[in-house]
Motif scaffolding. Sequence first.
Motif, PDB file in Angstrom:
ATOM      1  N   GLU A 188      62.387  20.553  66.844  1.00  0.00           N
ATOM      2  CA  GLU A 188      63.962  20.196  66.932  1.00  0.00           C
ATOM      3  C   GLU A 188      64.387  20.683  65.987  1.00  0.00           C
ATOM      4  O   GLU A 188      64.168  20.050  64.600  1.00  0.00           O
ATOM      5  CB  GLU A 188      63.987  18.909  67.538  1.00  0.00           C
ATOM      6  CG  GLU A 188      65.486  18.501  67.951  1.00  0.00           C
ATOM      7  CD  GLU A 188      65.564  17.536  68.768  1.00  0.00           C
ATOM      8  OE1 GLU A 188      66.427  16.838  68.782  1.00  0.00           O
ATOM      9  OE2 GLU A 188      64.480  17.046  69.546  1.00  0.00           O
TER      10      GLU A 188
ATOM     11  N   PRO B  76      70.994  23.235  67.532  1.00  0.00           N
ATOM     12  CA  PRO B  76      70.822  24.364  68.422  1.00  0.00           C
ATOM     13  C   PRO B  76      71.483  25.439  67.778  1.00  0.00           C
ATOM     14  O   PRO B  76      72.510  25.186  66.973  1.00  0.00           O
ATOM     15  CB  PRO B  76      71.486  23.694  69.719  1.00  0.00           C
ATOM     16  CG  PRO B  76      72.478  22.611  69.116  1.00  0.00           C
ATOM     17  CD  PRO B  76      71.687  22.004  68.001  1.00  0.00           C
TER      18      PRO B  76
ATOM     19  N   LEU C 280      71.077  25.977  77.843  1.00  0.00           N
ATOM     20  CA  LEU C 280      70.648  26.723  76.671  1.00  0.00           C
ATOM     21  C   LEU C 280      69.079  26.756  77.147  1.00  0.00           C
ATOM     22  O   LEU C 280      68.548  25.939  77.081  1.00  0.00           O
ATOM     23  CB  LEU C 280      70.997  25.992  75.395  1.00  0.00           C
ATOM     24  CG  LEU C 280      72.135  26.138  74.652  1.00  0.00           C
ATOM     25  CD1 LEU C 280      72.365  25.272  73.552  1.00  0.00           C
ATOM     26  CD2 LEU C 280      72.572  27.357  74.489  1.00  0.00           C
TER      27      LEU C 280
ATOM     28  N   GLN D  48      67.038  28.300  71.904  1.00  0.00           N
ATOM     29  CA  GLN D  48      68.217  27.909  71.207  1.00  0.00           C
ATOM     30  C   GLN D  48      68.546  26.664  71.270  1.00  0.00           C
ATOM     31  O   GLN D  48      69.310  26.096  70.454  1.00  0.00           O
ATOM     32  CB  GLN D  48      69.532  28.811  72.329  1.00  0.00           C
ATOM     33  CG  GLN D  48      69.256  30.248  71.968  1.00  0.00           C
ATOM     34  CD  GLN D  48      70.778  30.861  72.800  1.00  0.00           C
ATOM     35  OE1 GLN D  48      70.580  31.230  73.906  1.00  0.00           O
ATOM     36  NE2 GLN D  48      71.885  30.967  72.009  1.00  0.00           N
ATOM     37  N   ALA D  49      68.280  25.677  72.265  1.00  0.00           N
ATOM     38  CA  ALA D  49      68.342  24.596  72.253  1.00  0.00           C
ATOM     39  C   ALA D  49      67.534  23.660  71.050  1.00  0.00           C
ATOM     40  O   ALA D  49      68.333  22.824  70.591  1.00  0.00           O
ATOM     41  CB  ALA D  49      67.881  23.919  73.611  1.00  0.00           C
ATOM     42  N   CYS D  50      66.566  24.168  70.664  1.00  0.00           N
ATOM     43  CA  CYS D  50      65.850  23.452  69.475  1.00  0.00           C
ATOM     44  C   CYS D  50      65.707  22.227  69.670  1.00  0.00           C
ATOM     45  O   CYS D  50      65.691  21.608  68.564  1.00  0.00           O
ATOM     46  CB  CYS D  50      66.403  24.173  68.184  1.00  0.00           C
ATOM     47  SG  CYS D  50      66.852  25.855  67.857  1.00  0.00           S
TER      48      CYS D  50
ATOM     49  N   ILE E 132      68.700  18.566  74.508  1.00  0.00           N
ATOM     50  CA  ILE E 132      70.290  18.520  74.632  1.00  0.00           C
ATOM     51  C   ILE E 132      70.635  17.178  75.015  1.00  0.00           C
ATOM     52  O   ILE E 132      70.570  16.731  76.189  1.00  0.00           O
ATOM     53  CB  ILE E 132      70.819  19.642  75.369  1.00  0.00           C
ATOM     54  CG1 ILE E 132      70.597  20.920  74.778  1.00  0.00           C
ATOM     55  CG2 ILE E 132      72.182  19.558  75.396  1.00  0.00           C
ATOM     56  CD1 ILE E 132      71.029  21.257  73.514  1.00  0.00           C
TER      57      ILE E 132
ATOM     58  N   ASN F 220      72.304  18.402  70.261  1.00  0.00           N
ATOM     59  CA  ASN F 220      71.380  17.391  69.978  1.00  0.00           C
ATOM     60  C   ASN F 220      71.457  16.531  68.845  1.00  0.00           C
ATOM     61  O   ASN F 220      72.396  16.338  68.478  1.00  0.00           O
ATOM     62  CB  ASN F 220      70.168  18.506  70.175  1.00  0.00           C
ATOM     63  CG  ASN F 220      69.876  19.141  68.955  1.00  0.00           C
ATOM     64  OD1 ASN F 220      70.611  18.957  67.719  1.00  0.00           O
ATOM     65  ND2 ASN F 220      68.984  20.239  68.733  1.00  0.00           N
TER      66      ASN F 220
ATOM     67  N   THR G 135      76.149  23.487  69.010  1.00  0.00           N
ATOM     68  CA  THR G 135      76.239  25.006  68.691  1.00  0.00           C
ATOM     69  C   THR G 135      77.766  25.229  68.378  1.00  0.00           C
ATOM     70  O   THR G 135      78.645  24.490  68.640  1.00  0.00           O
ATOM     71  CB  THR G 135      75.965  25.620  70.445  1.00  0.00           C
ATOM     72  OG1 THR G 135      77.050  24.906  71.404  1.00  0.00           O
ATOM     73  CG2 THR G 135      74.650  25.403  70.723  1.00  0.00           C
TER      74      THR G 135
END
Length: 688
Positions: free
Chosen positions: A215, A218, A244, A248-250, A253, A306, A311
């Motif tokens: 994580e 994002p 996402l 991309q969310a990493c 969310i 997150n 983003t």
Amino acid sequence: MAPRWLFSILIVNMAISFAAAGSLGPPEPPSKPKCHIPCHDSCGVDIYCHWNHRIDPPTKSSLHWKTADGREQFVDTGASLSGMIGREHFSMNSELQVWVKADNKHGSATSQVAVFDTGDIMKPSPPVISSSPQDPLEISWSSICDEPHLSLGGCDVQFRTQAEKRWHEEEIGAQGSYDFDGLVEAGIVYEIQVRCSCATGLSSDWSAIHRISLETAPTGQIDVWKDCGVPATNLDCAMTWKKLPLSQACGHILGYEVKLFSKHGTSVLMNISAAEPRDRLVCDGPHCYLNSSLKNISSAAISAYNAHGATLPAYITIPTTPGKVTSEHPIDVRMNMANLTVSWNLPSHLPDAKSFKEYVVQYKQAGSPLGKGFDWIRVNKSCTTLTFTGHFEKYRAYQVSLFAVTSNQESRLISSAIGYSCHGIPAKVRSFKVITIAATHATLFWEPAVLTEQNGQILYYQIGVHGQMAVYNVSASHQRENKTFELANLKPNQECQVWIKAVTEAGPGANVTTSFVTKQPEHLVLQSKSHIFAPLLCLLVIMCCLFALYSLHQGSSKTCLCINENVPDPYNSTIFQMLQYQAKQANEALAWISVPIYEAHPTMSTLEIVLTQPPVCEHKCLPEEHTNPAGCTRQRQYGKEQYSKMVDSAEGKDLSGVDDAGSSSEEEQDASGYEQHFMPTAAEILNT
């Protein structure tokens, strides 16, 4: 040519013969059976076995077993590749021998024998993996071996990136968690599976794939779009976006930040939690949409966040005018229940083509609420075809639209088309009626069924008249527009019953019928009117004659005209006006018949009859001292130029009996009949 055909037939017959010869012998032996006792919520009591075998249609299988005391039994399984041994046919913690036999009419074959202890074939169900949002690199799982009557034996973990095909496997022993710290990279999604065994027995199957990512904040932007319904009426739109991807969310969310800009220059900021959306956020599968009206909203921005960041905002413009569905640049839509393929070929001279960054292709199921039954794909300008996958319902209309999008997310509708995964019998048309009727033709009008009820692409409409063989096919290229059709070659005064039905690929729909009567020809209508006006004209002439006779009779009975303050004008005479009115009415009435009667300046004369006997004075006639005792003296000079003569308009003669040449001696002549009747005498004027 003939030898070549014979050779092909010979090859086919030989192949069939070899295949038949292969099936004439005994079957191949089945594989060695694998048996276990399944454990889900708890362990079962029956043994399940499965095997592999190439089974020809005439081959049958049977499952055989032999217990430690020498008892042999079997169960027929037919064409199935699995079978069950009931608990009553074996003892726990004892040896059991199991094999499979295949039979056909040419012989039989037997598999290898599997020998095992019935107490060592317990097989737990696959573990269930979970991970904590605060620490996505650590996973844990639950197993049936955690139950009190069992104990966990050992577990295996395997993982890979989404781009890899080969798994990395590791034995971790009897534990229920695993930490991937140091084994994974930030921003990369990993797929993980786990299998476990109890203290005794077999290992479970691999668990379902679980995905994790290290994580961080994002990255990228949300793919946001708008759903304005079918057709796009601009009454309201829904703001919708795609979740996402994990890459991309990493991480997990937590929510979305939405900013709405109104047409009046104001803005509203909304922070929507993914855990507690409070009816403002609706997510269905990979899509979410804002459950809030976008009326009076010109644009919007959205970002996902997150625990580590958010983003970049993604912007979308809301249309201010309805998108017009055109066929200037048509698109091709091909559908079945699993795929929707869209292709297009746009000209290179498309207006503002340089400002376009990409294309968006969307589909919307007709009748679905905003935000649902909806999907879209963004492609670059070089793309000319793409395919959606999913489940598309039968007989339901899907509107597919192609948009050109600029770098600031302003969009322009290029083209739109309707597609169906499967066509059905069409619904009836609506509001079928006749709007104009003539002697030999009539204009028909109808409305197509609404898009959600058409059941398929309407190819054309069929129109016919009961009792006639001719059937007209009317194109349905613009199904949303109301239709008209001129029905020709009819007969005057004909009773017609007309029917219409829609036609799709599945066939025609039900008839809708209307009736009307054509009109008579125009010359028959005029002739009918002349039959009506001729008697009226005769009656009018008779009335005029009677009125003239009555007027003459009244004029002859006059004995004296009294002095009035205003001298009467002969053109204001009632008789004169009545004759003009009668002439005008006669001309208007005759205009309806074939022979027109018209006279621009009709010649009319008014004749007044004056008695020669001495007049008798009424009570208003005043005697004069120097007057003729025979009657009332009248003044001749009063208005003599205007009223002393009455001239016939055609001949230019003085109707009083005096020619123009004798007008200079007018004073010496006797008064005309007109003057004697209308003009006062000199004595009357002097006495007054």
